[in-house]
Design a protein around this motif. Structure first.
Motif, mmCIF file in Angstrom:
data_model
loop_
_atom_site.group_PDB
_atom_site.id
_atom_site.type_symbol
_atom_site.label_atom_id
_atom_site.label_comp_id
_atom_site.label_asym_id
_atom_site.label_seq_id
_atom_site.Cartn_x
_atom_site.Cartn_y
_atom_site.Cartn_z
ATOM 1 N N ILE A 1 -42.525 5.744 19.133
ATOM 2 C CA ILE A 1 -43.529 6.587 18.480
ATOM 3 C C ILE A 1 -44.312 7.420 19.493
ATOM 4 N N ALA A 2 -44.436 6.930 20.731
ATOM 5 C CA ALA A 2 -45.297 7.570 21.732
ATOM 6 C C ALA A 2 -44.972 9.052 21.964
ATOM 7 N N PRO A 3 -43.709 9.468 22.133
ATOM 8 C CA PRO A 3 -43.452 10.910 22.357
ATOM 9 C C PRO A 3 -43.883 11.771 21.168
ATOM 10 N N ILE A 4 -43.706 11.241 19.986
ATOM 11 C CA ILE A 4 -44.117 12.002 18.799
ATOM 12 C C ILE A 4 -45.631 12.156 18.780
ATOM 13 N N ALA A 5 -46.330 11.076 19.113
ATOM 14 C CA ALA A 5 -47.791 11.124 19.136
ATOM 15 C C ALA A 5 -48.290 12.093 20.207
ATOM 16 N N GLN A 6 -47.623 12.115 21.374
ATOM 17 C CA GLN A 6 -48.033 13.036 22.434
ATOM 18 C C GLN A 6 -47.814 14.489 22.013
ATOM 19 N N GLU A 7 -46.680 14.768 21.370
ATOM 20 C CA GLU A 7 -46.414 16.130 20.900
ATOM 21 C C GLU A 7 -47.439 16.545 19.853
ATOM 22 N N LEU A 8 -47.754 15.622 18.947
ATOM 23 C CA LEU A 8 -48.756 15.906 17.915
ATOM 24 C C LEU A 8 -50.111 16.183 18.553
ATOM 25 N N ARG A 9 -50.479 15.419 19.565
ATOM 26 C CA ARG A 9 -51.754 15.619 20.241
ATOM 27 C C ARG A 9 -51.790 16.990 20.910
ATOM 28 N N SER A 10 -50.671 17.402 21.545
ATOM 29 C CA SER A 10 -50.664 18.713 22.208
ATOM 30 C C SER A 10 -50.764 19.845 21.193
ATOM 31 N N VAL A 11 -50.127 19.676 20.019
ATOM 32 C CA VAL A 11 -50.244 20.691 18.966
ATOM 33 C C VAL A 11 -51.684 20.776 18.482
ATOM 34 N N LEU A 12 -52.309 19.627 18.253
ATOM 35 C CA LEU A 12 -53.707 19.613 17.801
ATOM 36 C C LEU A 12 -54.630 20.232 18.844
ATOM 37 N N ASN A 13 -54.358 19.967 20.116
ATOM 38 C CA ASN A 13 -55.178 20.573 21.176
ATOM 39 C C ASN A 13 -55.049 22.084 21.176
ATOM 40 N N ARG A 14 -53.818 22.604 20.998
ATOM 41 C CA ARG A 14 -53.637 24.060 20.937
ATOM 42 C C ARG A 14 -54.386 24.661 19.765
ATOM 43 N N ILE A 15 -54.333 23.985 18.631
ATOM 44 C CA ILE A 15 -55.041 24.480 17.443
ATOM 45 C C ILE A 15 -56.539 24.495 17.682
ATOM 46 N N GLU A 16 -57.058 23.409 18.277
ATOM 47 C CA GLU A 16 -58.493 23.344 18.564
ATOM 48 C C GLU A 16 -58.908 24.443 19.545
ATOM 49 N N ASN A 17 -58.070 24.691 20.568
ATOM 50 C CA ASN A 17 -58.390 25.730 21.560
ATOM 51 C C ASN A 17 -58.410 27.117 20.924
ATOM 52 N N ARG A 18 -57.450 27.371 20.010
ATOM 53 C CA ARG A 18 -57.414 28.684 19.344
ATOM 54 C C ARG A 18 -58.634 28.868 18.445
ATOM 55 N N SER A 19 -59.004 27.816 17.727
ATOM 56 C CA SER A 19 -60.138 27.956 16.813
ATOM 57 C C SER A 19 -61.455 28.026 17.573
ATOM 58 N N ALA A 20 -61.522 27.438 18.758
ATOM 59 C CA ALA A 20 -62.750 27.492 19.553
ATOM 60 C C ALA A 20 -62.896 28.836 20.265
ATOM 61 N N GLY A 21 -61.768 29.469 20.591
ATOM 62 C CA GLY A 21 -61.806 30.699 21.375
ATOM 63 C C GLY A 21 -61.754 31.915 20.598
#
Length: 199
Positions: A179-199
């Motif tokens: 499960i760990a690689p899937i969770a890491q990919e999901l976290r990176s996608v969420l981080n990109r989304i957060e960065n776009r919405s913050a910027g």
């Protein structure tokens, strides 16, 4: 009261007659310069019987005969509007259409009841699945002056897979490593989304 066969028709009436959406007629107007409806104030289009016959011929050639737009344009250039109009469905079929409903009439709306929610249990491939821990009862209502307590050690009130995921001992190390690689990919996608919405 039905309209005269020579009456001008709105885009909605012509679209219903042809069995297409109004935007299709506007698209055809942009591709075939021979289609020239009368335009009134506000850009409203009114189609004469000859306009309708031409559109009916275009529809037959495109939809029934499978000719491309360029092919129909060539037929219009070489054989003329009269030829394309001659293959149209008859205008007498227009009289069989029901009149459009009055826009001011209110139709009662009855909502369908929502289907009951079902609990979904996911099988994560664990040979010996532990029994899910029951969700704790919701806390009793406290006076407004007290703050809501936090539950750091309790499982969430969601039940099912969320309850299993809350406790580390519900999964073995092999499953967690899958499960760990899937969770890491999901976290990176969420981080990109957060960065776009913050910027």
């Amino acid at each position: 009261m039905s309209k005269s066969p020579d009456a001008f028709r709105t885009i909605s009436e012509v679209a219903d007659w042809l069995g297409v959406q109004p935007h299709v007629l506007r698209f055809w107007e942009s591709r075939f310069n021979q289609v020239k409806p009368v335009k009134r104030a506000g850009g409203r289009r009114y189609y004469r019987p000859n306009d309708m016959r031409l559109l009916g011929g275009i529809k037959k050639l495109l939809h029934e005969d499978g000719i491309t737009i360029k092919g129909v344009q060539r037929i219009l250039r070489e054989q003329g509007v009269a030829h394309v109009s001659s293959v149209s469905q008859g205008l007498d079929e227009m009289a069989n259409l029901e009149p459009a409903p009055d826009a001011n009439v209110v139709v009662p709306f009855t909502a369908k009841p929502a289907p009951p929610h079902e609990q979904i249990h996911l099988d994560l491939g664990d040979a010996q699945k532990p029994e899910p821990t029951p969700a704790p009862a919701p806390p009793k209502a406290e006076p407004a002056a007290q703050a809501q307590p936090s539950y750091p050690d309790a499982s969430p009130l969601l039940g099912g897979i969320a309850t299993l995921a809350w406790t580390r001992d519900a999964f073995d190390d092999q499953l967690l490593s899958q499960i760990a690689p899937i969770a890491q990919e999901l976290r990176s996608v969420l981080n990109r989304i957060e960065n776009r919405s913050a910027g």
